[in-house]
Scaffold this motif. Structure first.
Motif, short mmCIF file in Angstrom:
data_model
loop_
_atom_site.label_atom_id
_atom_site.label_comp_id
_atom_site.label_asym_id
_atom_site.label_seq_id
_atom_site.Cartn_x
_atom_site.Cartn_y
_atom_site.Cartn_z
N HIS A 1 0.89 -1.26 -0.01
CA HIS A 1 -0.14 0.02 -0.04
C HIS A 1 0.85 1.11 -0.02
CE1 HIS A 1 -1.74 3.39 2.17
NE2 HIS A 1 -3.08 2.93 1.51
N ASP A 2 1.95 1.21 0.87
CA ASP A 2 2.55 2.33 0.98
C ASP A 2 3.56 2.64 -0.28
OD1 ASP A 2 1.55 2.83 3.65
OD2 ASP A 2 3.47 2.21 4.57
N LYS B 1 1.22 4.13 -2.96
CA LYS B 1 0.95 5.63 -2.53
C LYS B 1 1.78 6.47 -3.09
CE LYS B 1 -2.41 6.95 -0.71
NZ LYS B 1 -3.46 7.28 -1.06
N ALA C 1 -5.25 2.41 -2.74
CA ALA C 1 -4.10 3.09 -3.52
C ALA C 1 -4.19 2.85 -4.83
CB ALA C 1 -2.79 2.46 -2.88
#
Length: 148
Positions: free
Chosen positions: A87-88, A91, A120
């Motif tokens: 996810h990070d 992003k 995301a």
């Protein structure tokens, strides 16, 4: 965007076993079959097609797409339900991201209903088997054209 669009198609754990692992859920096409279909559907766009069973490698490839891809198609497999790291990394991208699943996670076990990738992603394609990859390539090319 480069003159020739570049699509990164990244595949997570156990997808190297496609065609053998639970074919009633995931189909009989191998990952090599799917790669050939993606390249054919891309109609001249460059396709970088990869698979790994390692979360960190997948994060590295997502980060690499920041500079080298015009769009990212990601089948995170089980990592979609568990990985904040994916996810990070997603992003940090400014390109279209398509989350892809062969099966429909919402119609399966409860633990598959949550995706850390979806929030995301630009869009999600799920439940169409191997044909989902072709749909994802088509969608990615549309999104690239719209951004140009």
């Amino acid at each position: 965007m480069s003159e020739t669009p570049v699509l990164h198609v990244l595949n997570g754990p156990n997808l190297n076993l496609l065609g053998v692992r639970e074919p009633d859920i995931y189909g009989r096409d191998t990952l090599a079959d799917i790669e050939r279909r993606c390249v054919a559907t891309a109609a001249g766009a460059e396709v970088v097609f990869r698979q790994t069973n390692h979360e960190g490698v997948l994060v590295d490839w997502i980060q690499e797409a920041r500079e080298g891809a015009d769009a990212l198609i990601l089948n995170p497999a089980a990592y979609g339900h568990t990985s904040v790291a994916l996810h990070d990394a997603l992003k940090a991208l400014s390109i279209p991201v398509i989350e892809l699943h062969l099966s429909n996670p919402a119609a399966r076990e409860a633990f598959r209903h949550r995706s850390y990738v979806s929030s995301a992603a630009t869009g999600v394609i799920a439940g169409f088997g191997a044909a989902g990859y072709e749909l994802a390539v088509q969608a990615a090319l549309i999104l690239i054209r719209e951004r140009a």
